[in-house]
Design an enzyme around this catalytic site. Structure first.
Site, PDB file in Angstrom:
ATOM      1  N   HIS A 173      -8.813  -8.645  -7.003  1.00 17.73           N
ATOM      2  CA  HIS A 173      -8.655  -7.740  -5.864  1.00 17.73           C
ATOM      3  C   HIS A 173      -8.437  -6.326  -6.398  1.00 17.73           C
ATOM      4  O   HIS A 173      -7.932  -6.141  -7.510  1.00 17.73           O
ATOM      5  CB  HIS A 173      -7.450  -8.146  -5.019  1.00 17.73           C
ATOM      6  CG  HIS A 173      -7.641  -9.399  -4.243  1.00 17.73           C
ATOM      7  ND1 HIS A 173      -6.900  -9.680  -3.119  1.00 17.73           N
ATOM      8  CD2 HIS A 173      -8.480 -10.456  -4.406  1.00 17.73           C
ATOM      9  CE1 HIS A 173      -7.263 -10.851  -2.623  1.00 17.73           C
ATOM     10  NE2 HIS A 173      -8.224 -11.343  -3.402  1.00 17.73           N
ATOM     11  N   GLU A 177      -6.223  -4.078  -5.744  1.00 16.06           N
ATOM     12  CA  GLU A 177      -4.840  -3.752  -6.094  1.00 16.06           C
ATOM     13  C   GLU A 177      -4.453  -4.320  -7.454  1.00 16.06           C
ATOM     14  O   GLU A 177      -3.815  -3.639  -8.267  1.00 16.06           O
ATOM     15  CB  GLU A 177      -3.868  -4.300  -5.038  1.00 16.06           C
ATOM     16  CG  GLU A 177      -4.096  -3.759  -3.658  1.00 16.06           C
ATOM     17  CD  GLU A 177      -4.965  -4.646  -2.779  1.00 16.06           C
ATOM     18  OE1 GLU A 177      -4.666  -4.766  -1.586  1.00 16.06           O
ATOM     19  OE2 GLU A 177      -5.957  -5.225  -3.289  1.00 16.06           O
TER      20      GLU A 177
END
Length: 155
Positions: free
Chosen positions: A57, A59
Site C-alpha cells: 500500500h 502508506e
C-alpha cells in the site's frame, strides 16, 4: 492558519499526483507523501499488482522510504498525506512509526481506520496516538478512486 491550509493542499496535491501514477499502472489509485519540517521526504503510490505483495500500500511503502532516509523507525515529527483514508494495516503502521499527523482525502467506507469504520490512531489503549484530519481535497481524491472502480466494473 491560511498558510498552513495552502501547504496542506500542496502536499495532498503531491499525493494525488502519485495516485494518478498508480491509476495509469492499473493499481488502486492511492498516493501518499510524508513531510518533515516542511519538506516531502517520501512519496509513492500503491504497488500491490506491480510487486505482487499484499502489503504494498502507498502508506507502507512511504513509511519504509522515510525510515530509510531518516535511518530510524521513529517518524515522530512527520506528517503523512494520503488520498484515501488508511486501512487497518496502514493505520497501525502509522501509529507504530509514531507519526504526528494524518491527513487524508476521501473516506473509506469499507475499511477506513481513521474514524470511519475504526479509529486506530486515536485509540488511547495504544502507546501512541496521531492527530487525524480528514477530507482534505476530498472531492478530487474521491473522484479518482470512484473512476478507477467504475472503469474496473466495465472491463
Amino acid at each position: 492558519m491560511e498558510e498552513n491550509f495552502d501547504l496542506q493542499q500542496k502536499y495532498m496535491r503531491s499525493a494525488l499526483a502519485q495516485a494518478k501514477i498508480a491509476y495509469k499502472k492499473a493499481e488502486v489509485p492511492i498516493g501518499c507523501v510524508i513531510v518533515l519540517n516542511g519538506k516531502i521526504i517520501a512519496r509513492t503510490h500503491n504497488r500491490r499488482e506491480e510487486l505482487n505483495q499484499a502489503y504494498a500500500h502507498a502508506e507502507i511503502l512511504a513509511i519504509k522510504k522515510a525510515c530509510t532516509i531518516l535511518k530510524s523507525w521513529r517518524l515522530n515529527n512527520c506528517d503523512i498525506y494520503v488520498t484515501v483514508e488508511p486501512c487497518p494495516m496502514c493505520a497501525g503502521a502509522i501509529v507504530n512509526a509514531r507519526m504526528r499527523n494524518i491527513y487524508f482525502g476521501a473516506i473509506n467506507l469499507k475499511g477506513g481506520s481513521c474514524g470511519t469504520v475504526y479509529n486506530i490512531p486515536s485509540d488511547n489503549v495504544l502507546n501512541h496516538t496521531c492527530n487525524i484530519f480528514g477530507g482534505l481535497l476530498k472531492e478530487e481524491c474521491g473522484k479518482l478512486i470512484t473512476a478507477y472502480f467504475k472503469d474496473k466494473r466495465i472491463e
